[in-house]
Design a protein around this motif. Structure first.
Motif, PDB file in Angstrom:
ATOM      1  N   SER A  49       0.849  -1.186   0.000  1.00 45.65           N
ATOM      2  CA  SER A  49       0.000   0.000   0.000  1.00 45.65           C
ATOM      3  C   SER A  49       0.882   1.231   0.000  1.00 45.65           C
ATOM      4  N   CYS A  50       0.292   2.345  -0.410  1.00 43.64           N
ATOM      5  CA  CYS A  50       1.031   3.598  -0.418  1.00 43.64           C
ATOM      6  C   CYS A  50       0.058   4.736  -0.130  1.00 43.64           C
ATOM      7  N   ILE A  51       0.552   5.751   0.565  1.00 38.84           N
ATOM      8  CA  ILE A  51      -0.268   6.920   0.871  1.00 38.84           C
ATOM      9  C   ILE A  51       0.529   8.174   0.543  1.00 38.84           C
ATOM     10  N   SER A  52      -0.119   9.122  -0.099  1.00 41.00           N
ATOM     11  CA  SER A  52       0.547  10.354  -0.488  1.00 41.00           C
ATOM     12  C   SER A  52       0.842  11.222   0.728  1.00 41.00           C
ATOM     13  N   ARG A  53       1.576  12.293   0.504  1.00 42.78           N
ATOM     14  CA  ARG A  53       1.983  13.147   1.614  1.00 42.78           C
ATOM     15  C   ARG A  53       0.799  13.706   2.396  1.00 42.78           C
ATOM     16  N   SER A  54      -0.219  14.085   1.671  1.00 45.51           N
ATOM     17  CA  SER A  54      -1.391  14.655   2.338  1.00 45.51           C
ATOM     18  C   SER A  54      -2.374  13.600   2.814  1.00 45.51           C
ATOM     19  N   GLY A  55      -2.220  12.387   2.296  1.00 46.65           N
ATOM     20  CA  GLY A  55      -3.183  11.329   2.586  1.00 46.65           C
ATOM     21  C   GLY A  55      -4.335  11.299   1.608  1.00 46.65           C
ATOM     22  N   GLY A  56      -4.316  12.204   0.634  1.00 48.59           N
ATOM     23  CA  GLY A  56      -5.424  12.290  -0.298  1.00 48.59           C
ATOM     24  C   GLY A  56      -5.411  11.246  -1.396  1.00 48.59           C
ATOM     25  N   ALA A  61      -2.336  -2.966  -3.157  1.00 51.96           N
ATOM     26  CA  ALA A  61      -2.172  -4.142  -4.002  1.00 51.96           C
ATOM     27  C   ALA A  61      -3.505  -4.882  -4.058  1.00 51.96           C
ATOM     28  N   ASP A  62      -3.754  -5.526  -5.179  1.00 52.45           N
ATOM     29  CA  ASP A  62      -5.020  -6.258  -5.325  1.00 52.45           C
ATOM     30  C   ASP A  62      -5.195  -7.302  -4.233  1.00 52.45           C
ATOM     31  N   SER A  63      -4.095  -7.879  -3.792  1.00 55.16           N
ATOM     32  CA  SER A  63      -4.165  -8.963  -2.814  1.00 55.16           C
ATOM     33  C   SER A  63      -4.655  -8.505  -1.444  1.00 55.16           C
ATOM     34  N   VAL A  64      -4.631  -7.186  -1.179  1.00 55.11           N
ATOM     35  CA  VAL A  64      -5.026  -6.704   0.150  1.00 55.11           C
ATOM     36  C   VAL A  64      -6.210  -5.756   0.100  1.00 55.11           C
ATOM     37  N   LYS A  65      -6.674  -5.418  -1.087  1.00 54.29           N
ATOM     38  CA  LYS A  65      -7.803  -4.486  -1.206  1.00 54.29           C
ATOM     39  C   LYS A  65      -9.020  -5.008  -0.450  1.00 54.29           C
TER      40      LYS A  65
END
Length: 120
Positions: A49-56, A61-65
């Motif tokens: 998973s990844c989150i941008s600086r602002s969280g927006g 990954a498909d395996s964890v969605k």
């Protein structure tokens, strides 16, 4: 001292939950996008998973969605990964890393990793 420290791993039964934390010290986590990665024995590292600086902007990954949720608290210099409905195939060492943006393959800092084991 500049550090990223993961915590919250452990042993959990299938279907259980864990919340991982990635805490920064010595720098401001809010300047970076944060990715969670994992590596199981004998397998290549994969992005979770990844989150941008602002969280927006958030990616999974498909395996964890639908099972994992990433979030961040920039005031606490911490990013979280809530993991629900865990499966044995989620067993791995989980790492967090900083980057300029999600999708970049240029990482600034890595944590030491935290072990997640899903087993009955």
């Amino acid at each position: 001292q500049v550090q990223l420290v993961e915590s919250g791993g452990g042993l959990v039964q299938p279907g259980g939950s864990l919340r991982l934390s990635c805490a920064a010290s010595g720098f401001t986590l809010g300047y970076y996008a944060i990715g969670w990665f994992r590596q199981a024995p004998g397998k290549e590292r994969e992005g979770v998973s990844c989150i941008s600086r602002s969280g927006g902007s958030i990616e999974y990954a498909d395996s964890v969605k639908g099972r994992f949720t990433i979030s961040r608290d920039n005031a606490k210099d911490t990013v979280y990964l809530q993991m629900n409905s865990l499966k044995p195939e989620d067993t791995a060492v989980y790492y967090c890393a900083t980057m300029g943006r999600c999708g970049s393959n240029r990482y600034n800092y890595w944590g030491q990793g935290t072990q997640v084991t899903v087993s009955s």
